[in-house]
Every structure is written in C-alpha cells, then in structure tokens.
Design a protein around this motif. Sequence first.
Motif, short mmCIF file in Angstrom:
data_model
loop_
_atom_site.label_atom_id
_atom_site.label_comp_id
_atom_site.label_asym_id
_atom_site.label_seq_id
_atom_site.Cartn_x
_atom_site.Cartn_y
_atom_site.Cartn_z
N MET A 27 74.12 30.48 70.85
CA MET A 27 72.73 30.78 71.22
C MET A 27 72.57 32.28 71.29
O MET A 27 73.37 32.95 71.97
CB MET A 27 72.45 30.23 72.61
N ALA A 28 71.56 32.81 70.63
CA ALA A 28 71.31 34.25 70.69
C ALA A 28 70.90 34.62 72.12
O ALA A 28 70.24 33.83 72.80
CB ALA A 28 70.21 34.62 69.71
N PRO A 29 71.28 35.83 72.57
CA PRO A 29 70.91 36.26 73.93
C PRO A 29 69.40 36.20 74.17
O PRO A 29 68.96 35.97 75.30
CB PRO A 29 71.41 37.71 74.00
N PHE A 30 68.61 36.38 73.09
CA PHE A 30 67.15 36.39 73.24
C PHE A 30 66.52 35.01 73.01
O PHE A 30 65.30 34.90 72.93
CB PHE A 30 66.54 37.39 72.23
N SER A 31 67.36 33.96 72.90
CA SER A 31 66.81 32.64 72.56
C SER A 31 66.23 31.91 73.77
O SER A 31 65.55 30.91 73.62
CB SER A 31 67.90 31.78 71.93
N VAL A 32 66.56 32.40 74.98
CA VAL A 32 66.08 31.74 76.20
C VAL A 32 65.40 32.75 77.12
O VAL A 32 65.54 33.96 76.91
CB VAL A 32 67.26 31.06 76.95
N ASN A 33 64.71 32.28 78.14
CA ASN A 33 63.97 33.18 79.03
C ASN A 33 64.89 34.15 79.77
O ASN A 33 64.68 35.35 79.76
CB ASN A 33 63.15 32.39 80.03
N ASP A 34 65.92 33.59 80.43
CA ASP A 34 66.89 34.46 81.09
C ASP A 34 67.93 34.78 80.05
O ASP A 34 68.56 33.86 79.54
CB ASP A 34 67.57 33.73 82.26
N ARG A 35 68.13 36.05 79.77
CA ARG A 35 69.07 36.45 78.72
C ARG A 35 70.37 35.64 78.81
O ARG A 35 70.99 35.55 79.87
CB ARG A 35 69.38 37.94 78.86
N LYS A 36 70.74 35.04 77.70
CA LYS A 36 71.98 34.27 77.67
C LYS A 36 73.13 35.23 77.42
O LYS A 36 73.04 36.06 76.52
CB LYS A 36 71.87 33.22 76.57
N ARG A 37 74.22 35.10 78.22
CA ARG A 37 75.37 35.98 78.00
C ARG A 37 75.95 35.70 76.62
O ARG A 37 76.23 34.54 76.31
CB ARG A 37 76.43 35.72 79.06
N PRO A 38 76.12 36.74 75.78
CA PRO A 38 76.65 36.48 74.45
C PRO A 38 78.08 35.93 74.53
O PRO A 38 78.76 36.13 75.52
CB PRO A 38 76.64 37.86 73.77
N GLY A 39 78.49 35.25 73.45
CA GLY A 39 79.86 34.74 73.38
C GLY A 39 79.94 33.28 73.77
O GLY A 39 78.99 32.73 74.33
N PRO A 40 81.10 32.66 73.48
CA PRO A 40 81.25 31.23 73.73
C PRO A 40 81.29 30.90 75.22
O PRO A 40 81.71 31.71 76.03
CB PRO A 40 82.58 30.88 73.06
N ASP A 41 80.78 29.72 75.57
CA ASP A 41 80.90 29.21 76.93
C ASP A 41 81.19 27.72 76.80
O ASP A 41 81.25 27.19 75.68
CB ASP A 41 79.63 29.48 77.75
N ARG A 42 81.35 27.03 77.93
CA ARG A 42 81.74 25.61 77.85
C ARG A 42 80.72 24.79 77.08
O ARG A 42 81.05 23.89 76.32
CB ARG A 42 81.88 25.04 79.27
N ARG A 43 79.43 25.09 77.31
CA ARG A 43 78.37 24.32 76.65
C ARG A 43 78.43 24.50 75.13
O ARG A 43 78.34 23.53 74.38
CB ARG A 43 77.01 24.76 77.20
N SER A 44 78.61 25.73 74.66
CA SER A 44 78.61 25.95 73.21
C SER A 44 79.85 25.33 72.57
O SER A 44 79.79 24.85 71.44
CB SER A 44 78.46 27.42 72.86
#
Length: 237
Positions: A79-96
Amino acid sequence: MKKPDDMKLIVKGKRLDGRKLDEIRPVKIEAGVLGRAIGSAYVEVGGTKVIAGVHGPRGVYPKYLEKQGRAILRVKYSMAPFSVNDRKRPGPDRRSVELSKMIKHALEPVIFFDEFPQLSIDLFVEVIQADAGTRAASIVAASVALADAGIPMRALVSSCAAGKIEGKIVLDLDGPEDNYGQADLPVAVIDGTEEISLLQLDGELNEKELKEAVQLAVSGCRVIHDKQKEALRRRYQ
Ligand code: UDP
C-alpha cells in the motif's frame, strides 16, 4: 470499529453513496498500462485503485526457492503511504504479508506452472488509493496483468466482497461500510467454473447469511469478469 450511534449506513433502502444493497461500485479496468513490466493492469472499484505489474518468467533468486519441473509464483502486495487517510508506514507489515499470500493462493489454481520449469513469475500489486476491498481489486488486477503478460492460464480469476451492514447483506463494501459494518466476506471465483479460490470472513454471519453473501459476492465476480475480458479485448484490438 464502533459505529457512532447517530450514523446510519442504510437510509430508505439505499446506502450512503446511493447504491442499492446488491450494487457494485463503478468498475474500471485497463490492461497493459505500464511500459517496463511484461504485463500490467489498472483497476478501480469505486475509490479503491490498484495497479499490478508482472515480471518473468525469469530465473529464481535465491536459488533454493527454485522448483524442479515447474515455475513458482511470487506475489508482493503493498500500500502506498498516500493510499489511506493516515499515512501508511512504507514497507512490509503483517497485513501485507498475509494479503500477498491470499492473492497468491487465489491465482495459483489457474496458472500452468509446468510450462516454465525452474522459473519464477513475479507479481507486484500496489494499492494507490484504498477504500476497502483492496485484496479483491488486487486479485482482479493481477489476473489481468498475468493474462497481459501472456502467462498461460486456464481461466481468469475474478474477485469481489459481500458483507453485512445494519443486519442486511450487501455487495462490495466501501470504506465506511467496512469500518462500521458487521461482516466482510471477500470471494474469488475461477471463471467458467463453480470453483472459489478465496473465501475469507471477517466478522460474523449465520448460515443463511453466509449462503446469501457468497451468492451475492459470486454475482459481483461475474460483473467484474466481464470487465476483465473487455479490458483484455481492448488491449489487443
Ligand atoms: N486500511 C487503512 N489502513 C491500513 C489498512 C487498511 O486505512 O493500514 C483501510 C483501507 O481502506 C482498506 C480497508 O481498511 O481497504 C480494509 O482493509 P482490510 O484489511 O479489510 O482489507 P481489504 O478490504 O482492503 O481487502
């Protein structure tokens, strides 16, 4: 997420964005949108926008992942950092990591892996704007990108979610419905078959609601599938 007490998701039989309960958001699909990837696709479902690109079949690195006599599929959802209202932290996380796995499992049953021994098909999905249903849109884009790349497949995979809001089963939840609804059920269907290659349930449904939701999601997949085929036809006209 708890719904504010005065918030209504259904008013006079219509949803907040004016849709009927069994109506999908506007869908736009385009194949071959990138110049560097061997196959690509752009998909918009309402406010959800994703782009998929394919590299390969190509050599597998690290080598130990190589499979004798068949190719492998590697999927990276982000998910791009700008894809959601609260900036998403770049890089992989558990959800991705989880979503990458789900997308891979949804697509694997249709690919003829035997045709490319010891090679890898690498699929990248970028969410550029998220308004719920990003895994479904990713599967839709990925399937078209793989077809655009000329990867041999027995069918396209379509995907759409159904869910429950204010006690009613509805098709294709948007962001507020996903946040404040009671259940979300993403489904992927292999075209031309009754086979379901993804079925997840977040929330609670009874048996009758589950059947109704699966049927509704499958009907959404049919709408999506026609759009996938149209996109591929336009690309090769
Ligand atoms: N979402 C968000 N930030 C995040 C993850 C998700 O705002 O870090 C939103 C986004 O709109 C996403 C929705 O929550 O589409 C639902 O996410 P879910 O994990 O249920 O997957 P999806 O419905 O996108 O397949």
